[in-house]
Design an enzyme around this catalytic site. Sequence first.
Site, PDB file in Angstrom:
ATOM      1  N   VAL A 162       0.782  -1.298   0.037  1.00 47.07           N
ATOM      2  CA  VAL A 162      -0.194   0.085   0.038  1.00 47.07           C
ATOM      3  C   VAL A 162       0.888   1.279  -0.132  1.00 47.07           C
ATOM      4  O   VAL A 162       0.336   2.301  -0.206  1.00 47.07           O
ATOM      5  CB  VAL A 162      -0.738   0.136   1.119  1.00 47.07           C
ATOM      6  N   LYS A 163       2.164   1.090   0.465  1.00 51.68           N
ATOM      7  CA  LYS A 163       3.081   2.309   0.351  1.00 51.68           C
ATOM      8  C   LYS A 163       2.512   3.477   0.881  1.00 51.68           C
ATOM      9  O   LYS A 163       2.661   4.734   0.304  1.00 51.68           O
ATOM     10  CB  LYS A 163       3.586   2.559  -1.091  1.00 51.68           C
ATOM     11  N   ARG A 164       1.925   3.468   2.154  1.00 50.71           N
ATOM     12  CA  ARG A 164       1.274   4.534   2.695  1.00 50.71           C
ATOM     13  C   ARG A 164       2.513   5.516   3.339  1.00 50.71           C
ATOM     14  O   ARG A 164       3.660   4.816   3.777  1.00 50.71           O
ATOM     15  CB  ARG A 164       0.097   4.269   3.688  1.00 50.71           C
TER      16      ARG A 164
END
Lengths: 323, 323
Positions: free
Chosen positions: A111-113
Site C-alpha cells: 500500500v506504500k502509505r
Amino acid sequence: MDRLIEAIENTQNPSVVGLDPTEALVPPQVVASFADEVRDSVESPEELPAAQLAVAYFEFNRTIIDAIADIVPAVKPQIAMYEALGPAGVDVYTMTCEYAAQQGLYVLGDVKRGDIGSTAAAYAHHLSGVAGGESSETFDPWHEDAVTVNPYLGTDGITPFVEAAAAADKDIFVLVRTSNPSSSELQMLDLADGKKVYEHVADLVEGWGAETVGSHGYSRVGAVVGATHPEEGRALRARLPPTFVLVPGYGAQGGTAQDVAGMFDEQGSGAIVNSSRGIIGAWKKTGKYSESMTADEALGLVADSARQAALDMRDNLRVAVYR
Amino acid sequence: MDRLIEAIENTQNPSVVGLDPTEALVPPQVVASFADEVRDSVESPEELPAAQLAVAYFEFNRTIIDAIADIVPAVKPQIAMYEALGPAGVDVYTMTCEYAAQQGLYVLGDVKRGDIGSTAAAYAHHLSGVAGGESSETFDPWHEDAVTVNPYLGTDGITPFVEAAAAADKDIFVLVRTSNPSSSELQMLDLADGKKVYEHVADLVEGWGAETVGSHGYSRVGAVVGATHPEEGRALRARLPPTFVLVPGYGAQGGTAQDVAGMFDEQGSGAIVNSSRGIIGAWKKTGKYSESMTADEALGLVADSARQAALDMRDNLRVAVYR
C-alpha cells in the site's frame, strides 16, 4: 518478522506472489462470465466494466491462491490495481487478503502509505484494525500481516506503524531502494556526509526496527530493495543485519535469482523475493490459451501455469540462495 | 491549476477545509443516532462501531460542506481517516468527494500515493476514472479534482499522474517539505551539490509540471509545503514561479497567517492553505456543546462553528496575503 521467516522455512521458498491483476492479465472469458452477475449491482451503465472486472479479479486471485498456497509462504496484493476500479476494487482487495489469510498465507499489503504522525496513526489501522465496541473482538477489515510504507516524512510518519505492528504481531517494509529506473533521481543522490540518500534511509530503517528484533534476529521493520540493484542490495545486507528485505523487480522487471542472492544472509534467510506478472501472467506465455476456452478452462490454465511458474521460481531461488 | 485558482478568486479565499474526521471530532450523539441504521448491514458484531462511524462521518462531512460551500473554494479529505475504518470508510470517502463536488467545491484528495511506473499508472485512475465500456461515459469512482503524490520513487512514478491530470483537467500536489517535526530527517539533508534534499525535489516538481502551465501561470503539478516552515516556503515561492503550493499545518499544527504569507505570489495567488481540525473541530472550542443536545442540535453547532472558523481563517488570510 518471525511469522514470515517461519513460513519461508516451512515451504523452503523465499518468494512471494504479487497479486496485481490488470485487465490484460485476466482471461477475457473470465471477465465476460460475470456480465450478468453485476448488471443489477450498479447504479449506472458506465459502472459496469469496473464492477465486472472487480469480481473477475477476485475469481482470478482465488484461482491463483488455491494453486500456490501449499508451495509459497506469502502473497503481496498491490492495492493500486484495486483502487484503479474505485471502492468496488478496494472491497476485492480486502476479500483477496482475507481469502489468502484463510489459506494460511502471510499477506503483505503493498500500500506504500506514508503521512505525518497523526495521519499515519489512522493508516496504522491497516494493521491494528478497529475496536469492536461491545464485541470483545477487534474488527480487522484489511486482513494484512504487513504493509509497505514510504519514508519521505521521517520518523513520526513511521512510529505509528511500528507500534501497531508490534501490538498485532505484524510487520512493515519501508521503501529504501526501489526497483524502477528513475528511483535513482532521489535515492542515489550523494549527501554532503558521503552517504547516498538511500543509505541514510536504510540507517533510519534499522533504527526504527531496533526495539522489535524477533527470535530469528530480524526486526519488524523491513526494507524494500529492488532486484534491479544487486550491488546495492548486497551492500545493504551487510549494512543492516537485523533488517529483513522485500525484493521486488524479479522476473518481468529484469532481476534474476543471481541478482537477488546477495540480499540473503549466510543462512539463506533475510529476504523474500516478489514476482507478480511472472506468476499470475504465466498463462499468457504457455501457448496453450485459446479464445474458444470456457471461463473454467481458462482459469484451469491460469492455475496450472501459475503453479508451475511459482515452482520454477522457487527452484531457481533455492539453487541461488541455499548455497 | 486554473480551475482551483478561479475558485479561489471567486471566493476571495485561499483556504481549503480538511475533511479529516476522527471519532473524537464527531459529536457522540451523532454517532449514536446511526446505531439502528447499521445493525442489519454488518456480518458480525465487531464490525458495528466501524460501520456506525462511517455513516456518521458522512453525515458530519455533509454538514460541514453545506456550512462552508459558499465561502471556501475547496475541501481536502484525508483518505487515511476513512481507510482507518476499512472499505466502508473508503466508500464514505468517495461519497464525501462526490457530495463536495456536487456543491461546486474543488476536491483535493489527500491520498499521498506513490509507486513505480506501472503501478502509478493504476493509481492514476483516481484522476482518469475507468472506461465505461458500452456506455460513452467514463466512470469516475473517486470524484477527486486533484490528489497528493509522494516523490520518493522519482519521475516514472509521477508521469502517469501528470498525464492523467492533463487529460482530465485535474492537478496533482507533490510532497516537498511536509509540516511534521521529523520531516527534516530526510527532506533537510544537505546534498553534496549544496542543495537540500527538499530543494532537489522542488526542482524535480517544477520540471514535472513544465508542460502543463495554465492560463494563470501555474502548472498542474503543485507542491506541498508545510506552514510550519515559513522561511523555506518563502524561498520555494521564489525558486518555483510556476508551482502552486498547498500549505498544510495551519492552525492546529502551529502555522499562522503570517507564516504562510510568503508562500503567495505578488498578486496574492500561488498558494492555498489547509485547515482541518481548526474548522471541523471548532465546535469543541465554543463552550456551547452539551451531551444533552440532540444529534441535530449538535450538528447545528458543528455547522455554525465550522462556518465561523472558516470565515475567521479567510479574513486572517485576506489581511496577510492580499497586501
